[in-house]
Design a protein around this motif. Structure first.
Motif, PDB file in Angstrom:
ATOM      1  N   GLN A   1       0.821  -1.213   0.000  1.00  9.93           N
ATOM      2  CA  GLN A   1       0.000   0.000   0.000  1.00  9.93           C
ATOM      3  C   GLN A   1       0.859   1.270   0.000  1.00  9.93           C
ATOM      4  OE1 GLN A   1      -3.860   0.514   0.358  1.00  9.93           O
ATOM      5  NE2 GLN A   1      -3.201  -1.029  -1.109  1.00  9.93           N
ATOM      6  N   ARG A  20       1.641   7.232   3.627  1.00  6.88           N
ATOM      7  CA  ARG A  20       0.560   6.506   4.298  1.00  6.88           C
ATOM      8  C   ARG A  20       0.717   6.550   5.819  1.00  6.88           C
ATOM      9  NH1 ARG A  20      -0.076   0.669   5.086  1.00  6.88           N
ATOM     10  NH2 ARG A  20      -2.276   0.049   5.007  1.00  6.88           N
ATOM     11  N   PHE A  51      -1.850   7.975   8.868  1.00  9.12           N
ATOM     12  CA  PHE A  51      -2.287   7.210  10.042  1.00  9.12           C
ATOM     13  C   PHE A  51      -1.924   7.953  11.324  1.00  9.12           C
ATOM     14  CE2 PHE A  51      -1.929   2.972   7.555  1.00  9.12           C
ATOM     15  CZ  PHE A  51      -3.263   3.015   7.206  1.00  9.12           C
ATOM     16  N   ALA A  88     -14.255  -0.583   5.538  1.00  6.96           N
ATOM     17  CA  ALA A  88     -13.393  -1.174   4.497  1.00  6.96           C
ATOM     18  C   ALA A  88     -11.983  -1.347   5.059  1.00  6.96           C
ATOM     19  CB  ALA A  88     -13.405  -0.318   3.237  1.00  6.96           C
ATOM     20  N   CYS A  89     -11.926  -2.170   6.097  1.00  6.02           N
ATOM     21  CA  CYS A  89     -10.713  -2.309   6.917  1.00  6.02           C
ATOM     22  C   CYS A  89      -9.592  -3.067   6.232  1.00  6.02           C
ATOM     23  CB  CYS A  89     -11.057  -3.007   8.224  1.00  6.02           C
ATOM     24  SG  CYS A  89     -11.677  -4.704   7.963  1.00  6.02           S
ATOM     25  N   PRO A 129      -7.030  -5.820   5.533  1.00  3.69           N
ATOM     26  CA  PRO A 129      -6.489  -6.828   6.454  1.00  3.69           C
ATOM     27  C   PRO A 129      -6.352  -6.321   7.887  1.00  3.69           C
ATOM     28  CG  PRO A 129      -4.714  -5.876   5.184  1.00  3.69           C
ATOM     29  CD  PRO A 129      -5.980  -5.230   4.687  1.00  3.69           C
ATOM     30  N   SER A 142      -5.273  -3.127   8.815  1.00  5.33           N
ATOM     31  CA  SER A 142      -4.091  -2.271   8.988  1.00  5.33           C
ATOM     32  C   SER A 142      -4.331  -1.084   9.933  1.00  5.33           C
ATOM     33  CB  SER A 142      -3.611  -1.760   7.619  1.00  5.33           C
ATOM     34  OG  SER A 142      -4.607  -1.874   6.643  1.00  5.33           O
ATOM     35  N   ASP A 170     -15.595  -5.100   6.218  1.00  2.24           N
ATOM     36  CA  ASP A 170     -15.156  -5.122   4.822  1.00  2.24           C
ATOM     37  C   ASP A 170     -16.056  -6.089   4.063  1.00  2.24           C
ATOM     38  OD1 ASP A 170     -12.231  -4.117   3.531  1.00  2.24           O
ATOM     39  OD2 ASP A 170     -13.278  -5.646   2.365  1.00  2.24           O
ATOM     40  N   TYR A 171     -16.035  -5.980   2.726  1.00  6.22           N
ATOM     41  CA  TYR A 171     -16.865  -6.858   1.886  1.00  6.22           C
ATOM     42  C   TYR A 171     -16.028  -7.960   1.253  1.00  6.22           C
ATOM     43  CZ  TYR A 171     -20.478  -8.058  -1.543  1.00  6.22           C
ATOM     44  OH  TYR A 171     -21.418  -8.715  -2.296  1.00  6.22           O
ATOM     45  N   ASP A 172     -14.708  -7.840   1.320  1.00  6.83           N
ATOM     46  CA  ASP A 172     -13.820  -8.837   0.707  1.00  6.83           C
ATOM     47  C   ASP A 172     -13.611  -9.977   1.700  1.00  6.83           C
ATOM     48  OD1 ASP A 172     -11.491 -10.312   0.045  1.00  6.83           O
ATOM     49  OD2 ASP A 172     -10.742  -8.651  -1.167  1.00  6.83           O
ATOM     50  N   ASP A 189     -21.265  -4.706   3.065  1.00  6.46           N
ATOM     51  CA  ASP A 189     -21.127  -4.115   1.730  1.00  6.46           C
ATOM     52  C   ASP A 189     -21.597  -2.672   1.798  1.00  6.46           C
ATOM     53  OD1 ASP A 189     -21.020  -3.400  -0.883  1.00  6.46           O
ATOM     54  OD2 ASP A 189     -22.421  -4.927  -1.611  1.00  6.46           O
ATOM     55  N   LEU A 190     -20.632  -1.753   1.772  1.00  3.97           N
ATOM     56  CA  LEU A 190     -20.957  -0.324   1.902  1.00  3.97           C
ATOM     57  C   LEU A 190     -21.772   0.192   0.718  1.00  3.97           C
ATOM     58  CD1 LEU A 190     -17.460   0.907   3.157  1.00  3.97           C
ATOM     59  CD2 LEU A 190     -19.551   0.695   4.521  1.00  3.97           C
ATOM     60  N   ALA A 191     -21.776  -0.551  -0.375  1.00  2.35           N
ATOM     61  CA  ALA A 191     -22.511  -0.102  -1.564  1.00  2.35           C
ATOM     62  C   ALA A 191     -24.010  -0.382  -1.446  1.00  2.35           C
ATOM     63  CB  ALA A 191     -21.949  -0.794  -2.808  1.00  2.35           C
ATOM     64  N   TRP A 204     -13.803   3.316  -3.892  1.00  3.50           N
ATOM     65  CA  TRP A 204     -14.464   2.203  -4.569  1.00  3.50           C
ATOM     66  C   TRP A 204     -15.935   2.503  -4.805  1.00  3.50           C
ATOM     67  CZ3 TRP A 204     -12.629  -2.842  -5.872  1.00  3.50           C
ATOM     68  CH2 TRP A 204     -11.296  -3.090  -5.527  1.00  3.50           C
ATOM     69  N   LEU A 205     -16.477   3.484  -4.112  1.00 10.42           N
ATOM     70  CA  LEU A 205     -17.915   3.762  -4.177  1.00 10.42           C
ATOM     71  C   LEU A 205     -18.220   4.837  -5.217  1.00 10.42           C
ATOM     72  CD1 LEU A 205     -18.597   3.896  -0.321  1.00 10.42           C
ATOM     73  CD2 LEU A 205     -18.894   1.932  -1.878  1.00 10.42           C
ATOM     74  N   PHE A 221     -16.396  -8.876  -6.590  1.00 12.37           N
ATOM     75  CA  PHE A 221     -15.882  -7.620  -7.132  1.00 12.37           C
ATOM     76  C   PHE A 221     -15.854  -7.597  -8.660  1.00 12.37           C
ATOM     77  CE2 PHE A 221     -14.481  -7.392  -2.738  1.00 12.37           C
ATOM     78  CZ  PHE A 221     -14.777  -6.078  -2.424  1.00 12.37           C
TER      79      PHE A 221
END
Ligand SMILES: C[S@@+](CC[C@H](N)C(=O)[O-])C[C@H]1O[C@@H](n2cnc3c(N)ncnc32)[C@H](O)[C@@H]1O
Length: 253
Positions: free
Chosen positions: A19, A26, A30, A51-52, A54, A56, A74-76, A100-102, A126-127, A211
Protein backbone atom coordinates in the motif's frame (compact mmCIF):
# COMPACT_ATOMS: atom_id res chain seq x y z
CA UNK A 1 6.80 -17.45 -3.47
CA UNK A 2 8.10 -18.59 -0.06
CA UNK A 3 9.04 -21.97 1.39
CA UNK A 4 6.31 -21.68 4.02
CA UNK A 5 2.90 -20.01 3.90
CA UNK A 6 3.20 -16.49 5.31
CA UNK A 7 1.77 -15.82 8.77
CA UNK A 8 -1.07 -13.29 9.17
CA UNK A 9 1.40 -10.71 10.56
CA UNK A 10 3.83 -11.30 7.67
CA UNK A 11 0.99 -10.76 5.21
CA UNK A 12 -0.02 -7.56 7.00
CA UNK A 13 3.56 -6.25 6.77
CA UNK A 14 3.70 -7.10 3.05
CA UNK A 15 0.30 -5.41 2.65
CA UNK A 16 1.58 -2.25 4.33
CA UNK A 17 4.62 -2.21 2.02
CA UNK A 18 2.38 -2.79 -1.00
CA UNK A 19 0.00 0.00 0.00
CA UNK A 20 2.89 2.37 0.72
CA UNK A 21 3.94 1.89 -2.92
CA UNK A 22 0.69 3.59 -3.92
CA UNK A 23 0.49 6.07 -1.03
CA UNK A 24 3.80 7.80 -0.36
CA UNK A 25 2.97 9.16 3.07
CA UNK A 26 0.56 6.51 4.30
CA UNK A 27 2.12 6.42 7.77
CA UNK A 28 1.80 10.21 8.11
CA UNK A 29 -1.91 9.88 7.37
CA UNK A 30 -2.29 7.21 10.04
CA UNK A 31 -0.28 9.25 12.56
CA UNK A 32 -2.54 12.25 11.95
CA UNK A 33 -5.67 10.15 12.44
CA UNK A 34 -4.34 8.63 15.67
CA UNK A 35 -3.34 12.10 16.94
CA UNK A 36 -6.84 13.44 16.33
CA UNK A 37 -8.38 10.44 18.12
CA UNK A 38 -5.98 10.86 21.06
CA UNK A 39 -6.60 14.59 21.38
CA UNK A 40 -10.37 14.43 20.99
CA UNK A 41 -11.65 11.25 22.63
CA UNK A 42 -11.48 9.55 26.03
CA UNK A 43 -9.06 6.61 26.18
CA UNK A 44 -11.81 3.98 26.09
CA UNK A 45 -13.42 5.11 22.83
CA UNK A 46 -15.09 2.84 20.29
CA UNK A 47 -14.36 3.11 16.56
CA UNK A 48 -15.78 1.73 13.33
CA UNK A 49 -13.20 1.02 10.61
CA UNK A 50 -14.91 1.07 7.21
CA UNK A 51 -13.39 -1.17 4.50
CA UNK A 52 -10.71 -2.31 6.92
CA UNK A 53 -8.87 -4.58 4.48
CA UNK A 54 -6.49 -6.83 6.45
CA UNK A 55 -6.96 -4.68 9.57
CA UNK A 56 -4.09 -2.27 8.99
CA UNK A 57 -5.64 0.84 10.53
CA UNK A 58 -7.57 -1.04 13.23
CA UNK A 59 -4.38 -2.80 14.30
CA UNK A 60 -2.53 0.51 14.65
CA UNK A 61 -5.44 2.03 16.54
CA UNK A 62 -5.80 -0.86 18.99
CA UNK A 63 -2.04 -0.89 19.60
CA UNK A 64 -1.95 2.87 20.20
CA UNK A 65 -5.01 2.91 22.49
CA UNK A 66 -5.04 -0.09 24.84
CA UNK A 67 -8.50 0.77 26.18
CA UNK A 68 -10.18 1.42 22.83
CA UNK A 69 -12.26 -1.07 20.85
CA UNK A 70 -12.92 -1.37 17.12
CA UNK A 71 -15.50 -2.84 14.80
CA UNK A 72 -13.69 -3.51 11.51
CA UNK A 73 -15.85 -4.16 8.43
CA UNK A 74 -15.16 -5.12 4.82
CA UNK A 75 -16.86 -6.86 1.89
CA UNK A 76 -13.82 -8.84 0.71
CA UNK A 77 -14.01 -12.28 2.38
CA UNK A 78 -10.27 -12.93 2.02
CA UNK A 79 -9.16 -9.60 3.47
CA UNK A 80 -11.77 -9.75 6.22
CA UNK A 81 -10.57 -13.23 7.22
CA UNK A 82 -7.03 -11.92 7.43
CA UNK A 83 -8.24 -8.93 9.49
CA UNK A 84 -9.95 -11.37 11.86
CA UNK A 85 -6.72 -13.37 12.28
CA UNK A 86 -4.55 -10.26 12.76
CA UNK A 87 -6.93 -8.46 15.12
CA UNK A 88 -7.37 -11.56 17.29
CA UNK A 89 -4.12 -10.38 18.93
CA UNK A 90 -6.23 -7.63 20.56
CA UNK A 91 -8.75 -10.05 22.08
CA UNK A 92 -12.33 -8.90 22.53
CA UNK A 93 -11.45 -5.26 21.79
CA UNK A 94 -11.69 -6.14 18.08
CA UNK A 95 -14.78 -7.32 16.22
CA UNK A 96 -14.93 -7.96 12.48
CA UNK A 97 -18.05 -8.05 10.34
CA UNK A 98 -18.89 -8.46 6.69
CA UNK A 99 -20.47 -5.32 5.27
CA UNK A 100 -21.13 -4.12 1.73
CA UNK A 101 -20.96 -0.32 1.90
CA UNK A 102 -22.51 -0.10 -1.56
CA UNK A 103 -25.81 -1.55 -0.30
CA UNK A 104 -28.23 0.92 1.30
CA UNK A 105 -29.07 -0.13 4.86
CA UNK A 106 -25.54 -1.42 5.49
CA UNK A 107 -25.21 0.37 8.83
CA UNK A 108 -28.53 -0.84 10.26
CA UNK A 109 -27.59 -4.40 9.25
CA UNK A 110 -24.40 -4.07 11.32
CA UNK A 111 -26.55 -3.87 14.42
CA UNK A 112 -26.34 -1.47 17.33
CA UNK A 113 -23.08 0.36 17.96
CA UNK A 114 -22.29 3.56 19.82
CA UNK A 115 -19.22 4.53 17.87
CA UNK A 116 -17.29 7.61 18.96
CA UNK A 117 -15.31 7.62 15.73
CA UNK A 118 -15.56 6.28 12.20
CA UNK A 119 -12.28 5.86 10.35
CA UNK A 120 -11.45 4.63 6.87
CA UNK A 121 -8.41 4.62 4.63
CA UNK A 122 -7.84 4.12 0.90
CA UNK A 123 -11.27 2.64 0.45
CA UNK A 124 -14.20 4.95 -0.19
CA UNK A 125 -12.96 5.61 -3.74
CA UNK A 126 -14.46 2.20 -4.57
CA UNK A 127 -17.92 3.76 -4.18
CA UNK A 128 -19.87 5.79 -6.74
CA UNK A 129 -20.76 9.37 -5.72
CA UNK A 130 -24.33 8.25 -4.91
CA UNK A 131 -23.12 5.34 -2.79
CA UNK A 132 -20.65 7.62 -1.00
CA UNK A 133 -23.37 10.13 -0.16
CA UNK A 134 -25.47 7.27 1.16
CA UNK A 135 -22.61 6.01 3.36
CA UNK A 136 -22.12 9.48 4.83
CA UNK A 137 -25.90 9.93 5.28
CA UNK A 138 -26.39 6.63 7.08
CA UNK A 139 -23.49 7.50 9.40
CA UNK A 140 -24.82 11.00 10.10
CA UNK A 141 -28.25 9.60 10.93
CA UNK A 142 -26.79 7.03 13.33
CA UNK A 143 -23.86 8.71 15.09
CA UNK A 144 -24.33 10.64 18.31
CA UNK A 145 -23.58 14.37 18.32
CA UNK A 146 -19.84 14.86 18.79
CA UNK A 147 -18.79 11.63 17.08
CA UNK A 148 -16.16 12.16 14.43
CA UNK A 149 -15.34 10.73 11.03
CA UNK A 150 -11.99 10.65 9.23
CA UNK A 151 -11.43 9.44 5.69
CA UNK A 152 -7.87 9.12 4.34
CA UNK A 153 -7.72 8.75 0.57
CA UNK A 154 -6.42 10.04 -2.72
CA UNK A 155 -8.95 12.60 -3.96
CA UNK A 156 -7.93 13.61 -7.46
CA UNK A 157 -7.52 17.22 -8.48
CA UNK A 158 -10.35 18.35 -10.75
CA UNK A 159 -10.10 19.70 -14.30
CA UNK A 160 -9.36 23.19 -12.95
CA UNK A 161 -5.98 22.00 -11.61
CA UNK A 162 -4.10 20.41 -14.55
CA UNK A 163 -0.65 21.34 -13.20
CA UNK A 164 -1.24 19.91 -9.74
CA UNK A 165 -2.92 16.87 -11.22
CA UNK A 166 0.13 16.17 -13.40
CA UNK A 167 2.51 16.70 -10.46
CA UNK A 168 0.54 14.31 -8.28
CA UNK A 169 0.50 11.67 -11.03
CA UNK A 170 4.24 12.03 -11.55
CA UNK A 171 4.81 11.74 -7.81
CA UNK A 172 2.68 8.57 -7.68
CA UNK A 173 4.73 7.04 -10.51
CA UNK A 174 8.00 7.90 -8.76
CA UNK A 175 6.74 6.40 -5.49
CA UNK A 176 5.66 3.16 -7.17
CA UNK A 177 8.88 2.79 -9.14
CA UNK A 178 11.00 3.24 -6.01
CA UNK A 179 8.85 0.93 -3.86
CA UNK A 180 8.72 -1.92 -6.37
CA UNK A 181 12.47 -1.61 -6.98
CA UNK A 182 12.93 -1.96 -3.22
CA UNK A 183 10.93 -5.20 -3.22
CA UNK A 184 7.34 -4.20 -2.41
CA UNK A 185 4.61 -6.45 -3.82
CA UNK A 186 2.27 -5.07 -6.44
CA UNK A 187 -1.47 -5.42 -5.68
CA UNK A 188 -1.59 -8.63 -7.78
CA UNK A 189 1.60 -10.05 -6.25
CA UNK A 190 0.20 -9.57 -2.78
CA UNK A 191 -3.00 -11.49 -3.51
CA UNK A 192 -0.92 -14.31 -5.06
CA UNK A 193 1.11 -14.43 -1.84
CA UNK A 194 -2.06 -14.46 0.30
CA UNK A 195 -3.38 -17.38 -1.77
CA UNK A 196 -0.49 -19.49 -0.40
CA UNK A 197 -2.47 -19.67 2.85
CA UNK A 198 -5.18 -22.34 2.42
CA UNK A 199 -7.61 -20.55 4.76
CA UNK A 200 -7.36 -17.42 2.59
CA UNK A 201 -7.15 -19.21 -0.78
CA UNK A 202 -10.50 -20.82 0.01
CA UNK A 203 -12.02 -17.33 -0.12
CA UNK A 204 -10.42 -16.20 -3.42
CA UNK A 205 -13.20 -17.35 -5.74
CA UNK A 206 -15.89 -15.63 -3.68
CA UNK A 207 -13.78 -12.46 -3.54
CA UNK A 208 -13.47 -12.47 -7.34
CA UNK A 209 -17.20 -13.07 -7.77
CA UNK A 210 -18.11 -10.18 -5.46
CA UNK A 211 -15.88 -7.62 -7.13
CA UNK A 212 -16.23 -8.82 -10.77
CA UNK A 213 -18.94 -6.31 -11.67
CA UNK A 214 -17.46 -3.40 -9.73
CA UNK A 215 -15.17 -1.49 -12.06
CA UNK A 216 -12.98 1.26 -10.56
CA UNK A 217 -14.89 4.50 -10.06
CA UNK A 218 -13.66 7.86 -11.32
CA UNK A 219 -12.18 9.42 -8.18
CA UNK A 220 -14.24 12.14 -6.53
CA UNK A 221 -12.54 15.39 -5.60
CA UNK A 222 -12.17 16.95 -2.17
CA UNK A 223 -15.01 19.40 -2.85
CA UNK A 224 -17.44 16.55 -3.46
CA UNK A 225 -16.52 14.84 -0.18
CA UNK A 226 -16.85 18.04 1.84
CA UNK A 227 -20.21 18.90 0.23
CA UNK A 228 -21.50 15.34 0.67
CA UNK A 229 -20.56 15.34 4.36
CA UNK A 230 -22.32 18.68 4.95
CA UNK A 231 -25.37 17.52 3.01
CA UNK A 232 -25.44 14.33 5.08
CA UNK A 233 -25.56 16.36 8.31
CA UNK A 234 -21.95 16.60 9.50
CA UNK A 235 -20.44 19.86 10.75
CA UNK A 236 -16.84 21.13 11.11
CA UNK A 237 -16.18 19.51 7.77
CA UNK A 238 -12.62 20.02 6.54
CA UNK A 239 -9.20 18.41 6.29
CA UNK A 240 -6.62 17.57 8.94
CA UNK A 241 -3.81 16.48 6.57
CA UNK A 242 -2.84 16.81 2.91
CA UNK A 243 0.07 15.81 0.67
CA UNK A 244 -0.57 16.74 -2.98
CA UNK A 245 -3.87 14.95 -3.79
CA UNK A 246 -3.77 12.74 -0.71
CA UNK A 247 -5.96 13.88 2.21
CA UNK A 248 -7.38 13.06 5.57
CA UNK A 249 -10.89 14.49 5.57
CA UNK A 250 -12.45 15.28 8.95
CA UNK A 251 -16.06 15.78 9.98
CA UNK A 252 -17.87 15.99 13.29
CA UNK A 253 -21.44 14.89 13.88
C1 LIG B 1 -6.99 -0.53 -0.72
S1 LIG B 1 -7.93 -1.47 0.43
C2 LIG B 1 -7.67 -0.52 1.93
C3 LIG B 1 -7.72 -1.38 3.15
C4 LIG B 1 -7.33 -0.68 4.46
N1 LIG B 1 -8.33 0.29 4.85
C5 LIG B 1 -5.97 -0.05 4.38
O1 LIG B 1 -5.88 1.18 4.32
O2 LIG B 1 -4.99 -0.78 4.38
C6 LIG B 1 -9.62 -1.07 0.00
C7 LIG B 1 -10.63 -1.89 0.78
O3 LIG B 1 -11.95 -1.48 0.46
C8 LIG B 1 -12.77 -2.64 0.51
N2 LIG B 1 -14.05 -2.38 -0.17
C9 LIG B 1 -14.23 -2.05 -1.46
N3 LIG B 1 -15.54 -1.92 -1.73
C10 LIG B 1 -16.20 -2.17 -0.57
C11 LIG B 1 -17.57 -2.20 -0.21
N4 LIG B 1 -18.54 -1.96 -1.10
N5 LIG B 1 -17.90 -2.48 1.07
C12 LIG B 1 -16.93 -2.74 1.99
N6 LIG B 1 -15.62 -2.74 1.70
C13 LIG B 1 -15.25 -2.46 0.43
C14 LIG B 1 -11.91 -3.67 -0.16
O4 LIG B 1 -12.38 -4.97 0.07
C15 LIG B 1 -10.56 -3.39 0.48
O5 LIG B 1 -10.40 -4.08 1.68
Amino acid sequence: MTDHPPSPRELLTRWDDQQAAYIAHREARFTTMLDVLRLYLPEDFTALDLACGPGSLSDRLLSAFPRASVTAVDYDPLLLRLATLVLADHGDRATTAETDLAEPGWLARLGPGNWDAVVTSTALHWLSPGQLLNVYSELAAHLAPGALLMNADHLRYGPGFPTLRALAERHDEETQTAAFAAGADTWGDWFARAAEVPDLAARSAERERRFADRPPQPLSGLDFHLAALRTAGFSEVGTVWQYLDDYVVFARR
